[in-house]
Design an enzyme around this catalytic site. Structure first.
Site, PDB file in Angstrom:
ATOM      1  N   SER A 178     -10.082  -0.585   7.077  1.00 19.72           N
ATOM      2  CA  SER A 178      -9.371  -0.437   5.803  1.00 19.72           C
ATOM      3  C   SER A 178      -8.656  -1.684   5.294  1.00 19.72           C
ATOM      4  O   SER A 178      -8.157  -1.679   4.168  1.00 19.72           O
ATOM      5  CB  SER A 178      -8.372   0.715   5.874  1.00 19.72           C
ATOM      6  OG  SER A 178      -9.053   1.929   5.717  1.00 19.72           O
TER       7      SER A 178
ATOM      8  N   LYS B  24       0.852  -1.198   0.000  1.00 16.46           N
ATOM      9  CA  LYS B  24       0.000   0.000   0.000  1.00 16.46           C
ATOM     10  C   LYS B  24       0.885   1.244   0.000  1.00 16.46           C
ATOM     11  O   LYS B  24       1.924   1.268   0.666  1.00 16.46           O
ATOM     12  CB  LYS B  24      -0.898  -0.041   1.251  1.00 16.46           C
ATOM     13  CG  LYS B  24      -1.971   1.035   1.306  1.00 16.46           C
ATOM     14  CD  LYS B  24      -2.822   0.847   2.562  1.00 16.46           C
ATOM     15  CE  LYS B  24      -3.907   1.893   2.696  1.00 16.46           C
ATOM     16  NZ  LYS B  24      -4.707   1.707   3.926  1.00 16.46           N
TER      17      LYS B  24
ATOM     18  N   SER C 288      -9.632   1.633   2.890  1.00 16.08           N
ATOM     19  CA  SER C 288      -8.727   2.367   2.019  1.00 16.08           C
ATOM     20  C   SER C 288      -7.671   1.504   1.328  1.00 16.08           C
ATOM     21  O   SER C 288      -7.064   1.948   0.362  1.00 16.08           O
ATOM     22  CB  SER C 288      -8.011   3.473   2.808  1.00 16.08           C
ATOM     23  OG  SER C 288      -7.202   2.900   3.824  1.00 16.08           O
TER      24      SER C 288
END
Lengths: 472, 99
Positions: free
Chosen positions: A180, A81, A156
């Site tokens: 997330s 990420k 996210s």
């Protein structure tokens, strides 16, 4: 089966037995990415050295057959990420504020993966600053859910879960502040493990809400996720909130003892999307066939309180954390903040400001205690909790438009446990309208062992996690 | 405690955050922040008078380490991402202006 479709444990086995090389494995993931990244917008930045590193891994494997004891991820390509700092590789957290930011140091999590021999393929898209539950608020455009061309992946960590679902990597790393990892894992039909707060170091992770930020693994199976967690977890001198204990280490995944499972009745919302609750109940019925699992209905505080607490605490911490971004030492100036970041900072600064502090921030800290105690109470009666991960399926593109509170509603079933710092897992447990449904396990603080055990058992009696989307 | 934020309050918060907002944004934010404020209103339903606050959940206290000198970023690394540097320093915008 193509090499990029392998699970982590399968890929390791293949490398160890020299059935294929790391170069071939890495190439398979890169081929898949090159073919489909333009369409799905999963990777923001690729690591140009991946191929060279794969060659080096192959040389190491050829030289020393015992190398995997020291480097347990040697030659395995993964996706990271984009809020984890990577030295000399652009890191944006999907915000234009950091459009040109090249970190000069590396996050602890990616350092540990590197030391274990893993090969970074690239950095994945996310909601800008991780502020969101859709990956639609990325300043670089939304990621597309591999299960539906017009669907959001959740967020996210939506880029990381989509990378795993589309086999553009062998595993991925995400981070969760309140949902997330679990929620996009649910929407993308992959296995997401949110560890206890403090289990994995936050050092070098661009902060969202520091008191709940938790890095964690996203895998094709829970056994993969457990394997990765063992490498990235543990005390870190650079993160004062990291925890020492390794209580979650498991010698066996077998369920030999009685386990008390609490079905969280309040998490089966009346207005959940059609089919979600029914699919999860079916999964529970499958688990109920094991005589060692004893099920009882339990009740928790109404999740609406968790939304309120999270809204206040997260935005307050955001307003403080984003205060440092002034464009002087790195990045662009504050005029580059997009709508969502501004909205969150504004509410945070408001709830911390003189005259409102007691009514908002202090009240939320007290309600956080009530939530922690509520879980402690229920965990005197049961060992683990089970529920849906998200009340809805992957939403269509554009769903976040004009919704000031988007995300909190999609994350309603994961926020309370995040506020309490508890570990949780989402695994795929079926499909409604060809979109995956997530089954959630929540454990006691620091008791990842229990939820891993249950999720692993679930994946031995079902094969929903083996289903693959048709990527084209 | 239903609270509607005024335009002046929004401007004040924006100033605290060093954000330059357009008039249209300010108007929109006043509505959105009021909406968020109404969402969190539910906390008033909980009896929290005798509850202590929780700021962190690990239970860890007083994490110390030896005060040892270790290697850190070099000056050139620290300055690498800065837009403006001078003589090994960051150049910052002036905070005091001449009249």
């Amino acid at each position: 089966m193509q090499l990029n479709q392998l699970t982590l444990l399968e890929a390791l086995d293949g490398l160890k037995k020299k059935k294929f090389t790391s170069v071939e494995l890495t190439q398979a993931c890169l081929d898949q990415s090159q073919k489909f990244n333009d369409k799905y917008n999963i990777y923001l930045t690729f690591n140009d050295n991946a191929f060279t590193q794969a060659k080096q891994a192959d040389a190491e494997i050829a030289k020393d057959p015992k190398i995997f004891e020291r480097k347990p991820l040697l030659g395995i390509p993964y996706a990271l990420k984009d809020n984890f700092l990577t030295k000399d590789l652009r890191t944006t957290a999907s915000t234009k504020v950091l459009d040109n930011y090249i970190p000069v140091y590396e996050s602890t999590v990616s350092t540990r993966l590197k030391n274990a021999g893993a090969i970074l393929l690239g950095k994945t898209n996310m909601d800008a600053w991780a502020h969101g539950s859709s990956t639609e608020t990325s300043d670089y455009g939304p990621t597309i859910n591999p299960w539906g061309e017009k669907r959001l992946p959740g967020g996210s960590s939506g880029g990381s879960t989509a990378a795993v679902a589309s086999d553009m990597c062998i595993f991925a790393i995400g981070s969760e502040t309140a949902g997330s990892i679990r929620q996009p894992a649910s929407w993308c039909g992959v296995t997401g493990l949110k560890p206890s707060y403090g289990r994995c170091s936050r050092y070098g992770v661009i902060a969202m809400a520091s008191s709940t930020d938790s890095p964690g693994p996203i895998g094709k199976t829970i056994k993969d996720a457990k394997y990765i967690l063992e490498i990235i977890a543990g005390e870190d001198e650079y993160d004062g909130t990291s925890i020492k204990e390794k209580s979650w280490h498991l010698n066996s995944l077998e369920i030999k003892e009685k386990i008390r499972v609490g079905i969280v009745t309040d998490y089966f919302l009346k207005d959940a999307e059609k089919g979600v609750n029914e699919t999860v109940l079916k999964a529970i019925a499958d688990l109920q066939k094991n005589p060692n699992l004893e099920f009882t209905d339990v009740s928790l505080l109404d999740p609406k309180y968790a939304i309120a607490v999270y809204t206040i605490l997260q935005r307050s911490e955001v307003s403080s954390n984003l205060g440092r971004f002034d464009g002087i030492r790195y990045g662009n100036d504050r005029s580059f903040f997009a709508k969502e970041a501004k909205r969150r900072m504004m509410f945070g600064a408001y709830s911390l400001s003189s005259g409102y502090y007691d009514a908002y921030y202090k009240k939320a800290l007290k309600a956080r205690t009530a939530i922690v105690k509520d879980f402690e109470k229920v965990f005197t009666k049961v060992d683990v909790l089970i529920s849906p991960t998200s009340p809805c399926l992957a939403l269509p593109l554009g769903a976040t438009q004009g919704q000031a509170m988007f995300g909190e509603m999609q994350d309603i079933l994961v926020e309370a446990s995040s506020i309490a710092g508890l570990p949780g897992i989402s695994v795929s447990c079926g499909f409604v309208n060809q979109l995956p449904v997530g089954l959630q396990f929540i454990g006691k603080m620091k008791d990842e062992a229990m939820i891993i055990k249950l999720a692993a058992y679930y994946q031995t009696i079902t094969d929903w996690h083996k289903q693959k989307p048709e990527i084209k | 405690m239903t609270k509607n934020l005024t335009i002046d309050e929004v401007k004040h918060i924006a100033k605290l955050l060093n954000l330059n907002l357009q008039e249209s944004e300010i108007k929109k934010l006043a509505g959105e922040l009021s909406e968020a404020a109404s969402y969190v209103e539910v906390l008033q339903e909980l009896d929290l008078d005798n509850t202590t606050e929780t700021a962190q959940v690990t239970g860890l206290t007083n994490i110390f380490r030896q005060d040892e000198v270790k290697s850190s970023l070099s000056q050139s690394d620290a300055l690498k991402n800065a837009k403006k540097t001078f003589d090994g320093y960051f150049v910052v915008p002036p905070t005091i202006r001449k009249k």
